[in-house]
Design a protein around this motif. Structure first.
Motif, PDB file in Angstrom:
ATOM      1  N   ASP A 123     -70.651 -62.979   5.681  1.00 35.19           N
ATOM      2  CA  ASP A 123     -68.865 -61.783   5.912  1.00 35.19           C
ATOM      3  C   ASP A 123     -69.596 -60.446   6.451  1.00 35.19           C
ATOM      4  O   ASP A 123     -70.767 -59.962   5.945  1.00 35.19           O
ATOM      5  CB  ASP A 123     -68.111 -61.454   5.087  1.00 35.19           C
ATOM      6  CG  ASP A 123     -67.035 -61.120   4.600  1.00 35.19           C
ATOM      7  OD1 ASP A 123     -66.978 -60.341   6.464  1.00 35.19           O
ATOM      8  OD2 ASP A 123     -66.221 -60.342   3.809  1.00 35.19           O
ATOM      9  N   ARG A 150     -68.611 -57.643   6.214  1.00 34.08           N
ATOM     10  CA  ARG A 150     -67.288 -57.159   4.973  1.00 34.08           C
ATOM     11  C   ARG A 150     -67.971 -56.928   3.670  1.00 34.08           C
ATOM     12  O   ARG A 150     -68.216 -58.064   3.196  1.00 34.08           O
ATOM     13  CB  ARG A 150     -65.756 -57.392   5.318  1.00 34.08           C
ATOM     14  CG  ARG A 150     -65.059 -56.357   6.455  1.00 34.08           C
ATOM     15  CD  ARG A 150     -63.660 -57.266   5.980  1.00 34.08           C
ATOM     16  NE  ARG A 150     -63.237 -58.418   5.838  1.00 34.08           N
ATOM     17  CZ  ARG A 150     -62.528 -59.464   5.512  1.00 34.08           C
ATOM     18  NH1 ARG A 150     -61.068 -58.132   4.799  1.00 34.08           N
ATOM     19  NH2 ARG A 150     -62.616 -60.435   4.477  1.00 34.08           N
ATOM     20  N   SER A 204     -69.413 -54.478   0.089  1.00 35.17           N
ATOM     21  CA  SER A 204     -69.612 -53.145  -0.497  1.00 35.17           C
ATOM     22  C   SER A 204     -69.896 -53.028  -1.587  1.00 35.17           C
ATOM     23  O   SER A 204     -71.256 -54.332  -1.736  1.00 35.17           O
ATOM     24  CB  SER A 204     -67.793 -53.670  -1.369  1.00 35.17           C
ATOM     25  OG  SER A 204     -67.041 -54.268  -0.795  1.00 35.17           O
ATOM     26  N   GLU A 250     -70.509 -59.051  -0.326  1.00 38.59           N
ATOM     27  CA  GLU A 250     -69.826 -59.780   1.272  1.00 38.59           C
ATOM     28  C   GLU A 250     -68.593 -59.926   0.341  1.00 38.59           C
ATOM     29  O   GLU A 250     -67.829 -59.882  -0.812  1.00 38.59           O
ATOM     30  CB  GLU A 250     -69.829 -61.370   1.686  1.00 38.59           C
ATOM     31  CG  GLU A 250     -71.122 -61.187   1.955  1.00 38.59           C
ATOM     32  CD  GLU A 250     -71.944 -62.023   1.793  1.00 38.59           C
ATOM     33  OE1 GLU A 250     -71.593 -63.075   2.752  1.00 38.59           O
ATOM     34  OE2 GLU A 250     -73.272 -62.797   1.567  1.00 38.59           O
ATOM     35  N   ASN A 251     -67.293 -59.158   1.230  1.00 40.72           N
ATOM     36  CA  ASN A 251     -66.331 -58.757   0.115  1.00 40.72           C
ATOM     37  C   ASN A 251     -65.717 -60.437   0.106  1.00 40.72           C
ATOM     38  O   ASN A 251     -64.443 -60.341  -0.729  1.00 40.72           O
ATOM     39  CB  ASN A 251     -65.633 -57.945   1.198  1.00 40.72           C
ATOM     40  CG  ASN A 251     -65.493 -56.762   1.251  1.00 40.72           C
ATOM     41  OD1 ASN A 251     -66.687 -56.336   0.360  1.00 40.72           O
ATOM     42  ND2 ASN A 251     -64.862 -55.685   1.777  1.00 40.72           N
ATOM     43  N   VAL A 272     -71.318 -52.800  12.467  1.00 43.10           N
ATOM     44  CA  VAL A 272     -71.752 -53.423  11.268  1.00 43.10           C
ATOM     45  C   VAL A 272     -72.208 -55.048  12.051  1.00 43.10           C
ATOM     46  O   VAL A 272     -71.423 -55.380  12.816  1.00 43.10           O
ATOM     47  CB  VAL A 272     -70.690 -53.867  10.504  1.00 43.10           C
ATOM     48  CG1 VAL A 272     -69.965 -53.149   9.624  1.00 43.10           C
ATOM     49  CG2 VAL A 272     -69.181 -54.759  10.986  1.00 43.10           C
ATOM     50  N   SER A 290     -77.664 -55.876   5.355  1.00 41.61           N
ATOM     51  CA  SER A 290     -76.538 -55.106   5.964  1.00 41.61           C
ATOM     52  C   SER A 290     -76.844 -53.777   6.506  1.00 41.61           C
ATOM     53  O   SER A 290     -76.813 -53.247   5.791  1.00 41.61           O
ATOM     54  CB  SER A 290     -75.284 -55.413   5.177  1.00 41.61           C
ATOM     55  OG  SER A 290     -73.763 -54.999   5.244  1.00 41.61           O
TER      56      SER A 290
END
Length: 393
Positions: free
Chosen positions: A49, A51, A53, A111-112, A191, A225
């Motif tokens: 992913d 995205r 965090s 990963e979100n 990203v 990432s």
């Protein structure tokens, strides 16, 4: 038309919305969680992913209290033990080690989709929660007794409280007429997932460049990432490069800290802006997470702010429920707003200030910035304070 009554209806099943749902439903509050997608869907192996965090220890402790952290670890999380920050100008650098602050790690990168899946697995075990996948909010009406919520698929639910966890383009906020303020940074964040030649050493790397910061976050399977902030034009140029040319630019921008780099995902980009709402709640309706605040990603605090919103909202609702008071009264919702607004505005101000400080091109500011980093790096006390701040404790 199907219709059911709940104590709380939550629109948006991402990290923030799903966390509120878990915190309330495990205490017996009846919850309807509505999401336009299917967060419980499987994904192809060896995919990642874009995205992610950077979760603080405080956020990790929330997931541990819910009993979902072991699932997140199993699905794939990456501890952050160290942080290394350096400036493109001069010799300013800052190296922080969580061990020096007496902790094994300062957080973790996840990963979100992994975090959300773990939360949804928990929700499906809770009898007090019904999940509505692939379902959209159409409209809602509030009155003194409750909220009538019209969903897609000819579905209607009624609730005492409506929670808007539906992101920065919140439909609930728009339908409520709540004003939203802020400004565009005229930047985009690129990203991607990268395979480095060298070990990432469980370290979050960040270099401040003239157009914006480049963050290289440690990820599962030895990958990293990247979040690379630049002007819109520069980012669009990076997206247009071939994979090999892009990696060559990335190696140069990172000063070869992790050696040669190989792209193992698609590249994506999103525009950056600071946005905030002055009003967090109305009659029987409340907003949380990105629906009320978005900040610059240079410190990766967006998800952590949303989780703080989630825990405070759940706390005030549960206290009202235990005291047999109306969980959606103005008094209850204003208590949540008072507890969160100051902290959110402070974090937004700090991130905006850092963005402007490291974007400044004046020689004196650059010299002061670089020297300041060097002085902080020589102070164990200041570095420990920064480390604890990064942990969210």
């Amino acid at each position: 038309m199907s219709e059911k009554k709940y104590q709380v209806a939550i629109i948006g099943g991402g990290i923030t919305g799903a966390t509120v749902a878990c915190l309330l439903a495990e205490k017996g509050i009846s919850v309807a969680l509505v999401d336009a997608g299917d967060p419980s869907a499987e994904w192809p192996q060896e995919s990642y992913d874009l995205r992610v965090s950077a979760l603080t220890l405080a956020s990790i402790n929330v997931f541990k209290s819910l009993g979902v952290w072991d699932e997140i670890v199993q699905l794939g999380e990456q501890p952050i033990e160290k942080m290394y920050v350096w400036d493109h100008f001069g010799s300013g650098e800052l190296a922080i080690d969580s061990a020096e602050a007496g902790e094994m790690q300062m957080g973790a990168v996840v990963e979100n989709r992994i975090t959300v899946l773990a939360l949804w697995k928990k929700l499906q075990l809770l009898k007090s929660c019904d999940v509505f996948k692939l379902t959209q909010l159409m409209s809602f009406e509030t009155n003194e007794d409750g909220v009538s919520i019209q969903l897609s698929k000819n579905t209607q639910v009624n609730a005492q409280l409506l929670v808007g966890a539906d992101g920065s383009n919140s439909k609930i906020r728009q339908l409520s007429g709540i004003e939203h303020y802020g400004w565009s940074y005229q930047q985009k964040a690129l990203v991607a997932i990268i395979k480095p030649e060298k070990l990432h050493q469980n370290t979050a790397w960040q270099r401040f460049l003239p157009e914006g910061p480049l963050a290289l976050l440690p990820l599962r399977d030895g990958l990293i990432s990247i979040v690379w902030t630049s002007s819109v034009e520069t980012t669009e140029g990076y997206l247009a490069l071939s994979d090999s040319d892009f990696c060559r630019e990335l190696v140069e921008a990172s000063e070869q800290q992790l050696g040669k780099l190989e792209l193992v995902s698609q590249r994506g980009a999103f525009p950056l802006a600071l946005q905030f709402s002055s009003q967090y709640c109305q009659q029987r309706m409340v907003l949380i997470g990105d629906a009320i605040h978005t900040i610059h990603p240079l410190a990766g605090q967006g998800a952590n702010l949303g989780l703080k919103d989630a825990t405070v909202l759940a706390d005030v609702v549960l206290k009202a429920h235990i005291a047999k008071r109306d969980i959606a009264s103005e008094q209850v919702l204003r208590r949540y707003e008072r507890q969160r607004k100051g902290d959110n505005l402070l974090m937004m101000g700090i991130m905006d200030g850092f963005k402007r400080l490291f974007a400044a091109d004046q020689s004196l500011i650059k010299l002061t910035r670089s020297s300041g980093m060097g002085l902080i790096n020589q102070s164990a006390l200041l570095k420990n304070q920064i480390c604890k701040y990064a942990m969210g404790v």
